[in-house]
Motif scaffolding. Sequence first.
Motif, PDB file in Angstrom:
ATOM      1  N   TYR A  90     -23.538  55.064 -21.861  1.00  0.00           N
ATOM      2  CA  TYR A  90     -24.425  55.422 -22.963  1.00  0.00           C
ATOM      3  C   TYR A  90     -25.311  56.557 -22.484  1.00  0.00           C
ATOM      4  CZ  TYR A  90     -28.005  54.509 -26.543  1.00  0.00           C
ATOM      5  OH  TYR A  90     -28.893  54.614 -27.572  1.00  0.00           O
ATOM      6  N   ARG A  91     -24.973  57.787 -22.829  1.00  0.00           N
ATOM      7  CA  ARG A  91     -25.653  58.955 -22.277  1.00  0.00           C
ATOM      8  C   ARG A  91     -26.966  59.228 -23.006  1.00  0.00           C
ATOM      9  NH1 ARG A  91     -22.797  63.189 -19.664  1.00  0.00           N
ATOM     10  NH2 ARG A  91     -24.140  64.504 -20.894  1.00  0.00           N
ATOM     11  N   ILE A  92     -28.038  59.266 -22.253  1.00  0.00           N
ATOM     12  CA  ILE A  92     -29.337  59.608 -22.812  1.00  0.00           C
ATOM     13  C   ILE A  92     -29.709  61.040 -22.436  1.00  0.00           C
ATOM     14  CG2 ILE A  92     -31.809  59.066 -22.635  1.00  0.00           C
ATOM     15  CD1 ILE A  92     -30.431  57.132 -24.371  1.00  0.00           C
ATOM     16  N   THR A  93     -29.164  61.575 -21.372  1.00  0.00           N
ATOM     17  CA  THR A  93     -29.510  62.909 -20.929  1.00  0.00           C
ATOM     18  C   THR A  93     -28.383  63.903 -21.171  1.00  0.00           C
ATOM     19  OG1 THR A  93     -30.173  64.265 -19.061  1.00  0.00           O
ATOM     20  CG2 THR A  93     -28.793  62.391 -18.558  1.00  0.00           C
ATOM     21  N   PRO A  94     -28.718  65.127 -21.581  1.00  0.00           N
ATOM     22  CA  PRO A  94     -27.685  66.143 -21.726  1.00  0.00           C
ATOM     23  C   PRO A  94     -27.328  66.811 -20.405  1.00  0.00           C
ATOM     24  CG  PRO A  94     -29.781  67.000 -22.448  1.00  0.00           C
ATOM     25  CD  PRO A  94     -30.008  65.551 -22.093  1.00  0.00           C
ATOM     26  N   SER A  95     -27.972  66.437 -19.319  1.00  0.00           N
ATOM     27  CA  SER A  95     -27.749  67.044 -18.011  1.00  0.00           C
ATOM     28  C   SER A  95     -26.477  66.504 -17.358  1.00  0.00           C
ATOM     29  CB  SER A  95     -28.947  66.742 -17.110  1.00  0.00           C
ATOM     30  OG  SER A  95     -28.700  67.193 -15.800  1.00  0.00           O
ATOM     31  N   ASP A  96     -25.906  67.297 -16.459  1.00  0.00           N
ATOM     32  CA  ASP A  96     -24.739  66.848 -15.695  1.00  0.00           C
ATOM     33  C   ASP A  96     -25.125  65.819 -14.648  1.00  0.00           C
ATOM     34  OD1 ASP A  96     -23.151  68.514 -17.106  1.00  0.00           O
ATOM     35  OD2 ASP A  96     -22.991  70.050 -15.554  1.00  0.00           O
ATOM     36  N   THR A  97     -26.270  65.998 -14.017  1.00  0.00           N
ATOM     37  CA  THR A  97     -26.720  65.063 -12.992  1.00  0.00           C
ATOM     38  C   THR A  97     -27.748  64.127 -13.588  1.00  0.00           C
ATOM     39  OG1 THR A  97     -28.461  66.559 -12.282  1.00  0.00           O
ATOM     40  CG2 THR A  97     -26.335  66.722 -11.142  1.00  0.00           C
ATOM     41  N   GLY A  98     -27.873  62.974 -12.989  1.00  0.00           N
ATOM     42  CA  GLY A  98     -28.848  62.025 -13.496  1.00  0.00           C
ATOM     43  C   GLY A  98     -28.842  60.749 -12.691  1.00  0.00           C
ATOM     44  N   LEU A  99     -29.501  59.766 -13.207  1.00  0.00           N
ATOM     45  CA  LEU A  99     -29.617  58.462 -12.584  1.00  0.00           C
ATOM     46  C   LEU A  99     -28.859  57.466 -13.437  1.00  0.00           C
ATOM     47  CD1 LEU A  99     -31.094  57.306 -10.123  1.00  0.00           C
ATOM     48  CD2 LEU A  99     -32.955  56.699 -11.623  1.00  0.00           C
ATOM     49  N   GLU A 100     -27.958  56.752 -12.811  1.00  0.00           N
ATOM     50  CA  GLU A 100     -27.137  55.785 -13.531  1.00  0.00           C
ATOM     51  C   GLU A 100     -27.731  54.389 -13.367  1.00  0.00           C
ATOM     52  OE1 GLU A 100     -22.460  54.824 -13.684  1.00  0.00           O
ATOM     53  OE2 GLU A 100     -23.358  54.847 -11.701  1.00  0.00           O
ATOM     54  N   LEU A 101     -28.007  53.751 -14.495  1.00  0.00           N
ATOM     55  CA  LEU A 101     -28.471  52.366 -14.491  1.00  0.00           C
ATOM     56  C   LEU A 101     -27.298  51.487 -14.908  1.00  0.00           C
ATOM     57  CD1 LEU A 101     -31.854  52.737 -16.426  1.00  0.00           C
ATOM     58  CD2 LEU A 101     -31.480  52.869 -13.977  1.00  0.00           C
ATOM     59  N   CYS A 102     -26.895  50.583 -14.040  1.00  0.00           N
ATOM     60  CA  CYS A 102     -25.853  49.621 -14.400  1.00  0.00           C
ATOM     61  C   CYS A 102     -26.558  48.418 -15.012  1.00  0.00           C
ATOM     62  CB  CYS A 102     -25.036  49.213 -13.186  1.00  0.00           C
ATOM     63  SG  CYS A 102     -24.085  50.574 -12.507  1.00  0.00           S
ATOM     64  N   VAL A 103     -26.204  48.124 -16.245  1.00  0.00           N
ATOM     65  CA  VAL A 103     -26.907  47.115 -17.022  1.00  0.00           C
ATOM     66  C   VAL A 103     -25.905  46.098 -17.553  1.00  0.00           C
ATOM     67  CG1 VAL A 103     -28.444  46.768 -18.989  1.00  0.00           C
ATOM     68  CG2 VAL A 103     -28.584  48.869 -17.684  1.00  0.00           C
ATOM     69  N   GLU A 104     -26.267  44.825 -17.457  1.00  0.00           N
ATOM     70  CA  GLU A 104     -25.375  43.754 -17.917  1.00  0.00           C
ATOM     71  C   GLU A 104     -25.246  43.716 -19.433  1.00  0.00           C
ATOM     72  OE1 GLU A 104     -27.230  40.267 -16.413  1.00  0.00           O
ATOM     73  OE2 GLU A 104     -26.589  40.620 -14.361  1.00  0.00           O
ATOM     74  N   SER A 105     -26.295  44.064 -20.147  1.00  0.00           N
ATOM     75  CA  SER A 105     -26.339  43.790 -21.585  1.00  0.00           C
ATOM     76  C   SER A 105     -25.854  44.920 -22.487  1.00  0.00           C
ATOM     77  CB  SER A 105     -27.764  43.425 -21.985  1.00  0.00           C
ATOM     78  OG  SER A 105     -28.609  44.533 -21.755  1.00  0.00           O
ATOM     79  N   THR A 106     -25.394  46.044 -21.943  1.00  0.00           N
ATOM     80  CA  THR A 106     -24.935  47.123 -22.812  1.00  0.00           C
ATOM     81  C   THR A 106     -23.437  47.053 -23.007  1.00  0.00           C
ATOM     82  OG1 THR A 106     -24.549  48.688 -21.017  1.00  0.00           O
ATOM     83  CG2 THR A 106     -26.750  48.670 -21.988  1.00  0.00           C
ATOM     84  N   SER A 107     -22.978  47.620 -24.087  1.00  0.00           N
ATOM     85  CA  SER A 107     -21.542  47.605 -24.360  1.00  0.00           C
ATOM     86  C   SER A 107     -20.784  48.486 -23.377  1.00  0.00           C
ATOM     87  CB  SER A 107     -21.281  48.053 -25.795  1.00  0.00           C
ATOM     88  OG  SER A 107     -21.842  49.322 -26.005  1.00  0.00           O
ATOM     89  N   PHE A 108     -21.414  49.552 -22.897  1.00  0.00           N
ATOM     90  CA  PHE A 108     -20.767  50.427 -21.933  1.00  0.00           C
ATOM     91  C   PHE A 108     -21.018  49.988 -20.499  1.00  0.00           C
ATOM     92  CE2 PHE A 108     -21.305  53.256 -25.611  1.00  0.00           C
ATOM     93  CZ  PHE A 108     -19.989  53.641 -25.775  1.00  0.00           C
ATOM     94  N   GLY A 109     -22.093  49.260 -20.252  1.00  0.00           N
ATOM     95  CA  GLY A 109     -22.412  48.781 -18.919  1.00  0.00           C
ATOM     96  C   GLY A 109     -23.191  49.752 -18.065  1.00  0.00           C
ATOM     97  N   ARG A 110     -23.237  51.031 -18.461  1.00  0.00           N
ATOM     98  CA  ARG A 110     -23.942  52.037 -17.679  1.00  0.00           C
ATOM     99  C   ARG A 110     -24.739  52.947 -18.603  1.00  0.00           C
ATOM    100  NH1 ARG A 110     -19.538  54.960 -14.210  1.00  0.00           N
ATOM    101  NH2 ARG A 110     -18.664  55.258 -16.273  1.00  0.00           N
ATOM    102  N   ILE A 111     -25.917  53.332 -18.139  1.00  0.00           N
ATOM    103  CA  ILE A 111     -26.770  54.251 -18.893  1.00  0.00           C
ATOM    104  C   ILE A 111     -27.175  55.369 -17.944  1.00  0.00           C
ATOM    105  CG2 ILE A 111     -28.958  54.534 -20.101  1.00  0.00           C
ATOM    106  CD1 ILE A 111     -28.731  51.615 -20.924  1.00  0.00           C
ATOM    107  N   LYS A 112     -27.024  56.608 -18.381  1.00  0.00           N
ATOM    108  CA  LYS A 112     -27.388  57.766 -17.567  1.00  0.00           C
ATOM    109  C   LYS A 112     -28.671  58.371 -18.115  1.00  0.00           C
ATOM    110  CE  LYS A 112     -25.738  62.348 -16.427  1.00  0.00           C
ATOM    111  NZ  LYS A 112     -24.653  63.295 -16.655  1.00  0.00           N
ATOM    112  N   ILE A 113     -29.669  58.537 -17.235  1.00  0.00           N
ATOM    113  CA  ILE A 113     -30.945  59.127 -17.637  1.00  0.00           C
ATOM    114  C   ILE A 113     -31.359  60.174 -16.614  1.00  0.00           C
ATOM    115  CG2 ILE A 113     -31.748  57.089 -18.898  1.00  0.00           C
ATOM    116  CD1 ILE A 113     -33.427  56.396 -16.439  1.00  0.00           C
TER     117      ILE A 113
END
Length: 145
Positions: A90-113
């Motif tokens: 679930y991409r929150i940032t338009p940047s190529d680099t970022g911080l990946e949060l691995c989350v149990e409750s999301t449909s994708f399992g990962r969020i990039k910020i």
Amino acid sequence: MVLLIGIFLVVVIMSSIPLLSLYKQLPLPILLLIVVLFLVAGSFVWWYGTSIQCIFYKEYLLIKGGPFKRRIPYHTITKVAPTTDKFTGYRITPSDTGLELCVESTSFGRIKILPDNKMGFIEELKKRCPHAQFENVESWAGNDV
């Protein structure tokens, strides 16, 4: 930001050149509708890309980008690591680099910020998520990405 707007305008102009003959045949109300729809879509993308925020609350981390909001309870964050993957969950940032949060409750399992204050964000997240694994985040936060 100015570079992004410039690139956006160049793409719009270059992509509309083949359609000039079509525009001449369209009635004025239809042409105005196309222009308004284009401006609304462009404004929406700009709003989403420039309004990304990460806000720490007592029970969850709130990530906002434009009209989208995501509440992430701290206990669901399992891993935090830097990423250069352009297609991270679930991409929150338009940047190529970022911080990946691995989350149990999301449909994708990962969020990039991409937080503005990298080190401050990581320190606060470590306080609120002592159970999560933090991989190479200090070296990532030390770099100006």
